[in-house]
Design a protein around this motif. Structure first.
Motif, PDB file in Angstrom:
ATOM      1  N   SER A  10     -30.930 -35.404  41.463  1.00  0.00           N
ATOM      2  CA  SER A  10     -30.804 -35.368  42.922  1.00  0.00           C
ATOM      3  C   SER A  10     -29.338 -35.284  43.314  1.00  0.00           C
ATOM      4  CB  SER A  10     -31.413 -36.640  43.531  1.00  0.00           C
ATOM      5  OG  SER A  10     -31.136 -36.721  44.912  1.00  0.00           O
ATOM      6  N   GLY A  11     -29.070 -34.512  44.350  1.00  0.00           N
ATOM      7  CA  GLY A  11     -27.718 -34.436  44.881  1.00  0.00           C
ATOM      8  C   GLY A  11     -27.502 -35.386  46.043  1.00  0.00           C
ATOM      9  N   SER A  12     -28.477 -36.252  46.306  1.00  0.00           N
ATOM     10  CA  SER A  12     -28.392 -37.155  47.457  1.00  0.00           C
ATOM     11  C   SER A  12     -27.290 -38.196  47.263  1.00  0.00           C
ATOM     12  CB  SER A  12     -29.734 -37.875  47.649  1.00  0.00           C
ATOM     13  OG  SER A  12     -29.573 -39.030  48.447  1.00  0.00           O
ATOM     14  N   PRO A  13     -26.313 -38.230  48.174  1.00  0.00           N
ATOM     15  CA  PRO A  13     -25.278 -39.267  48.064  1.00  0.00           C
ATOM     16  C   PRO A  13     -25.850 -40.665  48.235  1.00  0.00           C
ATOM     17  CG  PRO A  13     -24.991 -37.978  50.091  1.00  0.00           C
ATOM     18  CD  PRO A  13     -26.057 -37.311  49.293  1.00  0.00           C
ATOM     19  N   ARG A  14     -26.978 -40.771  48.968  1.00  0.00           N
ATOM     20  CA  ARG A  14     -27.595 -42.080  49.155  1.00  0.00           C
ATOM     21  C   ARG A  14     -28.199 -42.607  47.848  1.00  0.00           C
ATOM     22  NH1 ARG A  14     -27.220 -38.433  53.094  1.00  0.00           N
ATOM     23  NH2 ARG A  14     -29.204 -37.553  52.577  1.00  0.00           N
ATOM     24  N   ARG A  15     -28.911 -41.749  47.127  1.00  0.00           N
ATOM     25  CA  ARG A  15     -29.495 -42.189  45.848  1.00  0.00           C
ATOM     26  C   ARG A  15     -28.394 -42.528  44.839  1.00  0.00           C
ATOM     27  NH1 ARG A  15     -33.375 -37.622  46.887  1.00  0.00           N
ATOM     28  NH2 ARG A  15     -35.052 -38.661  48.025  1.00  0.00           N
ATOM     29  N   LYS A  16     -27.343 -41.729  44.840  1.00  0.00           N
ATOM     30  CA  LYS A  16     -26.205 -41.988  43.946  1.00  0.00           C
ATOM     31  C   LYS A  16     -25.615 -43.373  44.229  1.00  0.00           C
ATOM     32  CE  LYS A  16     -21.573 -40.092  42.942  1.00  0.00           C
ATOM     33  NZ  LYS A  16     -20.663 -41.031  43.609  1.00  0.00           N
ATOM     34  N   GLU A  17     -25.403 -43.667  45.499  1.00  0.00           N
ATOM     35  CA  GLU A  17     -24.810 -44.951  45.876  1.00  0.00           C
ATOM     36  C   GLU A  17     -25.719 -46.127  45.516  1.00  0.00           C
ATOM     37  OE1 GLU A  17     -22.753 -47.058  49.784  1.00  0.00           O
ATOM     38  OE2 GLU A  17     -23.979 -45.276  50.068  1.00  0.00           O
ATOM     39  N   ASP A 146     -29.382 -33.450  58.183  1.00  0.00           N
ATOM     40  CA  ASP A 146     -29.713 -33.229  56.768  1.00  0.00           C
ATOM     41  C   ASP A 146     -30.668 -34.296  56.238  1.00  0.00           C
ATOM     42  OD1 ASP A 146     -27.953 -35.357  56.746  1.00  0.00           O
ATOM     43  OD2 ASP A 146     -26.973 -34.748  54.883  1.00  0.00           O
ATOM     44  N   LYS A 147     -31.428 -34.902  57.166  1.00  0.00           N
ATOM     45  CA  LYS A 147     -32.276 -36.009  56.756  1.00  0.00           C
ATOM     46  C   LYS A 147     -33.730 -35.804  57.195  1.00  0.00           C
ATOM     47  CE  LYS A 147     -28.412 -39.169  56.689  1.00  0.00           C
ATOM     48  NZ  LYS A 147     -27.446 -38.117  57.009  1.00  0.00           N
ATOM     49  N   ALA A 148     -34.639 -36.164  56.302  1.00  0.00           N
ATOM     50  CA  ALA A 148     -36.065 -36.096  56.628  1.00  0.00           C
ATOM     51  C   ALA A 148     -36.343 -36.969  57.841  1.00  0.00           C
ATOM     52  CB  ALA A 148     -36.893 -36.583  55.442  1.00  0.00           C
ATOM     53  N   GLY A 152     -31.093 -41.306  59.589  1.00  0.00           N
ATOM     54  CA  GLY A 152     -30.680 -42.010  58.383  1.00  0.00           C
ATOM     55  C   GLY A 152     -30.582 -43.493  58.689  1.00  0.00           C
ATOM     56  N   ILE A 153     -31.425 -44.293  58.057  1.00  0.00           N
ATOM     57  CA  ILE A 153     -31.482 -45.723  58.391  1.00  0.00           C
ATOM     58  C   ILE A 153     -30.216 -46.460  57.958  1.00  0.00           C
ATOM     59  CG2 ILE A 153     -32.590 -46.502  56.250  1.00  0.00           C
ATOM     60  CD1 ILE A 153     -34.373 -48.318  58.078  1.00  0.00           C
ATOM     61  N   GLN A 154     -29.486 -45.904  56.991  1.00  0.00           N
ATOM     62  CA  GLN A 154     -28.302 -46.594  56.492  1.00  0.00           C
ATOM     63  C   GLN A 154     -27.057 -46.304  57.335  1.00  0.00           C
ATOM     64  OE1 GLN A 154     -29.766 -44.017  55.122  1.00  0.00           O
ATOM     65  NE2 GLN A 154     -28.166 -42.480  55.018  1.00  0.00           N
ATOM     66  N   GLY A 155     -27.187 -45.439  58.343  1.00  0.00           N
ATOM     67  CA  GLY A 155     -26.046 -45.092  59.179  1.00  0.00           C
ATOM     68  C   GLY A 155     -26.308 -45.451  60.636  1.00  0.00           C
ATOM     69  N   LEU A 156     -25.932 -44.541  61.545  1.00  0.00           N
ATOM     70  CA  LEU A 156     -26.166 -44.766  62.976  1.00  0.00           C
ATOM     71  C   LEU A 156     -27.653 -44.913  63.284  1.00  0.00           C
ATOM     72  CD1 LEU A 156     -23.648 -42.199  64.495  1.00  0.00           C
ATOM     73  CD2 LEU A 156     -23.470 -44.701  64.589  1.00  0.00           C
ATOM     74  N   GLY A 157     -28.487 -44.323  62.445  1.00  0.00           N
ATOM     75  CA  GLY A 157     -29.930 -44.421  62.643  1.00  0.00           C
ATOM     76  C   GLY A 157     -30.452 -45.848  62.595  1.00  0.00           C
ATOM     77  N   SER A 158     -29.660 -46.740  62.020  1.00  0.00           N
ATOM     78  CA  SER A 158     -30.070 -48.155  61.994  1.00  0.00           C
ATOM     79  C   SER A 158     -30.226 -48.707  63.407  1.00  0.00           C
ATOM     80  CB  SER A 158     -29.046 -48.992  61.215  1.00  0.00           C
ATOM     81  OG  SER A 158     -27.776 -48.944  61.842  1.00  0.00           O
ATOM     82  N   GLU A 163     -38.180 -52.552  63.726  1.00  0.00           N
ATOM     83  CA  GLU A 163     -38.623 -53.361  62.594  1.00  0.00           C
ATOM     84  C   GLU A 163     -39.075 -52.487  61.436  1.00  0.00           C
ATOM     85  OE1 GLU A 163     -41.608 -55.914  64.210  1.00  0.00           O
ATOM     86  OE2 GLU A 163     -43.169 -54.402  64.109  1.00  0.00           O
ATOM     87  N   LEU A 164     -39.160 -53.125  60.268  1.00  0.00           N
ATOM     88  CA  LEU A 164     -39.485 -52.411  59.045  1.00  0.00           C
ATOM     89  C   LEU A 164     -40.326 -53.326  58.165  1.00  0.00           C
ATOM     90  CD1 LEU A 164     -36.938 -50.495  56.861  1.00  0.00           C
ATOM     91  CD2 LEU A 164     -38.165 -52.417  55.872  1.00  0.00           C
ATOM     92  N   HIS A 165     -41.369 -52.763  57.566  1.00  0.00           N
ATOM     93  CA  HIS A 165     -42.210 -53.510  56.631  1.00  0.00           C
ATOM     94  C   HIS A 165     -42.293 -52.720  55.337  1.00  0.00           C
ATOM     95  CE1 HIS A 165     -43.497 -56.380  59.694  1.00  0.00           C
ATOM     96  NE2 HIS A 165     -43.580 -55.355  60.506  1.00  0.00           N
ATOM     97  N   GLY A 166     -41.731 -53.290  54.279  1.00  0.00           N
ATOM     98  CA  GLY A 166     -41.722 -52.597  52.992  1.00  0.00           C
ATOM     99  C   GLY A 166     -40.335 -52.608  52.394  1.00  0.00           C
ATOM    100  N   ASP A 167     -40.048 -51.606  51.576  1.00  0.00           N
ATOM    101  CA  ASP A 167     -38.794 -51.522  50.833  1.00  0.00           C
ATOM    102  C   ASP A 167     -37.749 -50.727  51.625  1.00  0.00           C
ATOM    103  OD1 ASP A 167     -36.728 -50.865  49.029  1.00  0.00           O
ATOM    104  OD2 ASP A 167     -38.088 -50.887  47.322  1.00  0.00           O
ATOM    105  N   TYR A 168     -36.708 -51.429  52.079  1.00  0.00           N
ATOM    106  CA  TYR A 168     -35.626 -50.771  52.830  1.00  0.00           C
ATOM    107  C   TYR A 168     -35.008 -49.632  52.017  1.00  0.00           C
ATOM    108  CZ  TYR A 168     -30.870 -50.020  54.546  1.00  0.00           C
ATOM    109  OH  TYR A 168     -29.699 -49.437  54.963  1.00  0.00           O
ATOM    110  N   PHE A 169     -34.767 -49.893  50.722  1.00  0.00           N
ATOM    111  CA  PHE A 169     -34.083 -48.887  49.900  1.00  0.00           C
ATOM    112  C   PHE A 169     -34.942 -47.639  49.692  1.00  0.00           C
ATOM    113  CE2 PHE A 169     -31.802 -52.774  48.910  1.00  0.00           C
ATOM    114  CZ  PHE A 169     -30.492 -52.345  49.096  1.00  0.00           C
ATOM    115  N   SER A 170     -36.253 -47.798  49.782  1.00  0.00           N
ATOM    116  CA  SER A 170     -37.128 -46.636  49.708  1.00  0.00           C
ATOM    117  C   SER A 170     -36.903 -45.727  50.917  1.00  0.00           C
ATOM    118  CB  SER A 170     -38.591 -47.082  49.636  1.00  0.00           C
ATOM    119  OG  SER A 170     -39.432 -45.968  49.477  1.00  0.00           O
ATOM    120  N   VAL A 171     -36.653 -46.334  52.072  1.00  0.00           N
ATOM    121  CA  VAL A 171     -36.373 -45.544  53.281  1.00  0.00           C
ATOM    122  C   VAL A 171     -35.038 -44.806  53.132  1.00  0.00           C
ATOM    123  CG1 VAL A 171     -36.089 -45.608  55.801  1.00  0.00           C
ATOM    124  CG2 VAL A 171     -37.703 -47.162  54.679  1.00  0.00           C
TER     125      VAL A 171
END
Length: 195
Positions: A10-17, A146-148, A152-158, A163-171
């Motif tokens: 994957s070229g995703s910078p999020r998965r890399k991080e 560039d996001k499904a 992007g929940i890890q950026g301004l999209g937060s 609320e969220l139920h489940g695995d944050y990192f999966s999002v």
């Protein structure tokens, strides 16, 4: 013990991080396959298939390595939302997500030689009611493009998420805790991270 090699397909910078944050050493090999979702596939089937397609395209080049393929989709009312083609499509997606609950599915496929294990995680995400001004402002930041699902929940999209139920990192793009556990069951021994 022989040094084991991990490859992220994957070229995703999020998965890399995410993987770097848990202390893993790995190589990135970006899959250049055309992502194809079979007609009539459910969201879980689609995301699992895409993860497998990515892993397979890389595993052929890394026969003895442990390969991670992953794909994330946003699903609203049974419809998969991909990456927006333009600002208007991003606006349409975000308007639909406003004030409602959607699912984010991340499929993961692990391959090593002829062995394969696949799984997916589903997380429920609820947005605040968003005004047109808020949506337009977020789109102008460029983050949604560039996001499904156009966020992007890890950026301004937060700022959109109530609320969220489940695995944050999966999002974000990779359910890391489960991925590490599945890798260990698969025979991979991480060199320095916990677990």
């Amino acid at each position: 013990m022989e040094q084991q090699h991990l490859v992220l397909a994957s070229g995703s910078p999020r998965r890399k991080e995410i993987l770097e944050n848990v202390g893993l050493s790995f190589t990135i090999a970006v899959s250049d396959i055309e992502e194809i979702i079979e007609e009539g596939a459910s969201p879980s089937e689609a995301v699992s298939s895409l993860a497998a397609q990515k892993a397979q395209s890389i595993a052929d080049r890394f026969q003895h390595s442990f390969v991670i393929g992953a794909d994330t989709v946003v699903v609203l009312d049974g419809v998969i939302l991909g990456k927006p083609r333009d600002k208007e499509e991003a606006f349409s997606m975000l308007s639909g997500l406003s004030g409602s609950t959607h699912s984010v599915l991340t499929g993961v496929c692990l391959m090593q030689g002829s062995r394969t294990v696949s799984f997916y995680e589903s997380t429920s995400v609820t947005f605040y009611e968003l005004s047109e001004t808020e949506i337009r402002s977020y789109i102008e930041s460029g983050e949604p493009m560039d996001k499904a699902g156009a966020y992007g929940i890890q950026g301004l999209g937060s700022l959109l998420v109530k609320e969220l139920h489940g695995d944050y990192f999966s999002v974000v793009g990779l359910p890391v805790a489960r991925t590490i556990r599945e890798l260990k069951k698969f025979g991979f021994h991480a060199e320095k991270n916990a677990l």
